[in-house]
Design a protein around this motif. Structure first.
Motif, PDB file in Angstrom:
ATOM      1  N   ARG A   1       0.813  -1.217   0.000  1.00 17.97           N
ATOM      2  CA  ARG A   1       0.000   0.000   0.000  1.00 17.97           C
ATOM      3  C   ARG A   1       0.847   1.269   0.000  1.00 17.97           C
ATOM      4  NH1 ARG A   1      -3.526   0.540   5.071  1.00 17.97           N
ATOM      5  NH2 ARG A   1      -1.494   1.145   5.831  1.00 17.97           N
ATOM      6  N   ARG A   2       1.932   1.270   0.728  1.00 17.55           N
ATOM      7  CA  ARG A   2       2.775   2.463   0.829  1.00 17.55           C
ATOM      8  C   ARG A   2       4.019   2.374  -0.049  1.00 17.55           C
ATOM      9  NH1 ARG A   2       0.965   1.730   6.165  1.00 17.55           N
ATOM     10  NH2 ARG A   2      -0.484   3.361   6.754  1.00 17.55           N
ATOM     11  N   ARG A   3       3.936   1.652  -1.123  1.00 19.33           N
ATOM     12  CA  ARG A   3       5.065   1.455  -2.019  1.00 19.33           C
ATOM     13  C   ARG A   3       5.632   2.756  -2.578  1.00 19.33           C
ATOM     14  NH1 ARG A   3       5.574   0.720  -7.501  1.00 19.33           N
ATOM     15  NH2 ARG A   3       7.398  -0.459  -8.091  1.00 19.33           N
ATOM     16  N   PRO A   4       4.819   3.707  -3.047  1.00 16.58           N
ATOM     17  CA  PRO A   4       5.396   4.945  -3.586  1.00 16.58           C
ATOM     18  C   PRO A   4       6.239   5.720  -2.569  1.00 16.58           C
ATOM     19  CG  PRO A   4       3.101   4.761  -4.236  1.00 16.58           C
ATOM     20  CD  PRO A   4       3.365   3.661  -3.256  1.00 16.58           C
ATOM     21  N   VAL A   5       5.772   5.785  -1.342  1.00 19.00           N
ATOM     22  CA  VAL A   5       6.534   6.488  -0.303  1.00 19.00           C
ATOM     23  C   VAL A   5       7.843   5.749  -0.031  1.00 19.00           C
ATOM     24  CG1 VAL A   5       6.515   7.206   2.125  1.00 19.00           C
ATOM     25  CG2 VAL A   5       4.459   7.448   0.736  1.00 19.00           C
ATOM     26  N   ALA A   6       7.771   4.432   0.030  1.00 15.10           N
ATOM     27  CA  ALA A   6       8.976   3.641   0.281  1.00 15.10           C
ATOM     28  C   ALA A   6       9.984   3.819  -0.850  1.00 15.10           C
ATOM     29  CB  ALA A   6       8.608   2.171   0.442  1.00 15.10           C
ATOM     30  N   LEU A   7       9.504   3.882  -2.095  1.00 19.19           N
ATOM     31  CA  LEU A   7      10.420   4.084  -3.221  1.00 19.19           C
ATOM     32  C   LEU A   7      11.093   5.450  -3.157  1.00 19.19           C
ATOM     33  CD1 LEU A   7       8.551   2.509  -6.259  1.00 19.19           C
ATOM     34  CD2 LEU A   7      10.684   1.736  -5.229  1.00 19.19           C
ATOM     35  N   VAL A   8      10.345   6.486  -2.803  1.00 22.52           N
ATOM     36  CA  VAL A   8      10.935   7.826  -2.684  1.00 22.52           C
ATOM     37  C   VAL A   8      12.026   7.819  -1.614  1.00 22.52           C
ATOM     38  CG1 VAL A   8      10.467  10.195  -1.930  1.00 22.52           C
ATOM     39  CG2 VAL A   8       8.947   9.084  -3.571  1.00 22.52           C
ATOM     40  N   LEU A   9      11.742   7.200  -0.469  1.00 21.04           N
ATOM     41  CA  LEU A   9      12.733   7.130   0.593  1.00 21.04           C
ATOM     42  C   LEU A   9      13.956   6.306   0.181  1.00 21.04           C
ATOM     43  CD1 LEU A   9      10.406   6.719   3.694  1.00 21.04           C
ATOM     44  CD2 LEU A   9      11.687   8.751   2.998  1.00 21.04           C
ATOM     45  N   LEU A  10      13.729   5.234  -0.545  1.00 18.42           N
ATOM     46  CA  LEU A  10      14.838   4.407  -1.023  1.00 18.42           C
ATOM     47  C   LEU A  10      15.712   5.171  -2.008  1.00 18.42           C
ATOM     48  CD1 LEU A  10      15.993   1.517  -0.801  1.00 18.42           C
ATOM     49  CD2 LEU A  10      14.653   0.964  -2.826  1.00 18.42           C
ATOM     50  N   TYR A  11      15.089   5.879  -2.942  1.00 21.23           N
ATOM     51  CA  TYR A  11      15.845   6.692  -3.891  1.00 21.23           C
ATOM     52  C   TYR A  11      16.641   7.764  -3.154  1.00 21.23           C
ATOM     53  CZ  TYR A  11      14.016   4.855  -8.304  1.00 21.23           C
ATOM     54  OH  TYR A  11      13.738   4.062  -9.379  1.00 21.23           O
ATOM     55  N   ALA A  12      16.018   8.401  -2.161  1.00 23.83           N
ATOM     56  CA  ALA A  12      16.708   9.441  -1.394  1.00 23.83           C
ATOM     57  C   ALA A  12      17.893   8.856  -0.626  1.00 23.83           C
ATOM     58  CB  ALA A  12      15.736  10.122  -0.432  1.00 23.83           C
ATOM     59  N   MET A  13      17.695   7.691  -0.015  1.00 29.54           N
ATOM     60  CA  MET A  13      18.776   7.054   0.723  1.00 29.54           C
ATOM     61  C   MET A  13      19.948   6.712  -0.190  1.00 29.54           C
ATOM     62  SD  MET A  13      18.790   3.479   2.866  1.00 29.54           S
ATOM     63  CE  MET A  13      18.719   2.498   1.375  1.00 29.54           C
ATOM     64  N   PHE A  14      19.661   6.104  -1.345  1.00 26.59           N
ATOM     65  CA  PHE A  14      20.728   5.771  -2.283  1.00 26.59           C
ATOM     66  C   PHE A  14      21.414   7.038  -2.789  1.00 26.59           C
ATOM     67  CE2 PHE A  14      20.187   1.195  -3.923  1.00 26.59           C
ATOM     68  CZ  PHE A  14      19.873   0.737  -2.658  1.00 26.59           C
ATOM     69  N   GLY A  15      20.638   8.109  -3.007  1.00 24.75           N
ATOM     70  CA  GLY A  15      21.216   9.372  -3.458  1.00 24.75           C
ATOM     71  C   GLY A  15      22.169   9.966  -2.432  1.00 24.75           C
ATOM     72  N   VAL A  16      21.790   9.916  -1.159  1.00 22.14           N
ATOM     73  CA  VAL A  16      22.653  10.433  -0.097  1.00 22.14           C
ATOM     74  C   VAL A  16      23.932   9.600   0.001  1.00 22.14           C
ATOM     75  CG1 VAL A  16      22.839  10.702   2.416  1.00 22.14           C
ATOM     76  CG2 VAL A  16      20.807  11.525   1.219  1.00 22.14           C
ATOM     77  N   ILE A  17      23.795   8.289  -0.043  1.00 19.18           N
ATOM     78  CA  ILE A  17      24.979   7.427   0.014  1.00 19.18           C
ATOM     79  C   ILE A  17      25.897   7.712  -1.168  1.00 19.18           C
ATOM     80  CG2 ILE A  17      25.794   5.042  -0.113  1.00 19.18           C
ATOM     81  CD1 ILE A  17      23.238   4.253   1.420  1.00 19.18           C
ATOM     82  N   PHE A  18      25.320   7.862  -2.349  1.00 15.28           N
ATOM     83  CA  PHE A  18      26.115   8.151  -3.538  1.00 15.28           C
ATOM     84  C   PHE A  18      26.820   9.499  -3.403  1.00 15.28           C
ATOM     85  CE2 PHE A  18      26.696   9.428  -8.006  1.00 15.28           C
ATOM     86  CZ  PHE A  18      27.387   8.314  -8.459  1.00 15.28           C
ATOM     87  N   ALA A  19      26.121  10.498  -2.866  1.00  8.98           N
ATOM     88  CA  ALA A  19      26.724  11.819  -2.669  1.00  8.98           C
ATOM     89  C   ALA A  19      27.877  11.759  -1.670  1.00  8.98           C
ATOM     90  CB  ALA A  19      25.667  12.814  -2.198  1.00  8.98           C
ATOM     91  N   VAL A  20      27.721  10.993  -0.601  1.00 10.65           N
ATOM     92  CA  VAL A  20      28.793  10.849   0.392  1.00 10.65           C
ATOM     93  C   VAL A  20      30.003  10.180  -0.228  1.00 10.65           C
ATOM     94  CG1 VAL A  20      29.428   9.652   2.538  1.00 10.65           C
ATOM     95  CG2 VAL A  20      27.269  10.897   2.393  1.00 10.65           C
TER      96      VAL A  20
END
Length: 183
Positions: free
Chosen positions: A106-125
């Motif tokens: 049910r909350r898949r879109p929110v989870a995907l946004v958070l996952l993309y953000a997490m991967f983006g932060v890790i990539f930036a670091v």
């Protein structure tokens, strides 16, 4: 492929072993310049976490289909083929599994946004740390993982929605049942 899926469903330990082996292989690739430095530290808790998650999901799915592995195999095959069984017991088991999985996504879109953000932060670091070649490797792994998660998850969600429609489930039925309303 269907024979392999049936075999994997029947043999839980193989799913667990393959998941752990894949995780350790990825960690070894990521820490190739420093063998043994991080994969043991991250691999062991990751393996335990993987086992717990897989076992709890498997147990929950088996409970929904009546507690048998064969019932789980039949339900999974019906889902993959998108066929609604004629037998009322199997149909009810499939309905319970589809409803539970739809609720879980049910909350898949929110989870995907958070996952993309997490991967983006890790990539930036990693980039700020002077990544170099590891930046390219991490970038490829992240891009591949995010593509696969998005594509496969969307495909599974559409399959569940089609099966829900074929079974006569409607969106919101779970909330209505909780509130005491009838369809």
């Amino acid at each position: 492929m269907s024979a392999l899926n049936r075999w994997l469903i029947r043999h839980f330990w193989v799913q667990l072993a393959l998941s752990v082996a894949a995780a350790i292989a990825v960690l070894l690739l990521l820490h190739a310049t420093h063998p043994g430095s991080g994969w043991g530290l991250y691999g062991i808790p990751g393996a335990i976490g993987t086992g717990v998650v897989l076992y709890s999901q498997r147990r929950r799915q088996k409970e929904l289909v009546g507690g048998t592995t064969e019932g789980l195999v039949r339900v999974e095959e019906a889902l993959v083929r998108e066929e609604v069984p004629d037998e009322p017991r199997e149909r009810a088991a499939l309905s319970r599994v589809v409803e539970q999985r739809l609720e879980a996504t049910r909350r898949r879109p929110v989870a995907l946004v958070l996952l993309y953000a997490m991967f983006g932060v890790i990539f930036a670091v990693i980039a700020l740390d002077g990544g170099g070649p590891s930046l390219i490797v991490y970038g490829l792994i992240f891009a591949g993982a995010l593509f696969w998660i998005t594509w496969a998850g969307g495909r599974q969600r559409r399959r569940l929605e089609r099966m829900g429609s074929a079974l006569g489930l409607r969106e919101g039925a779970r909330e209505d049942a909780r509130e005491g309303r009838t369809a």
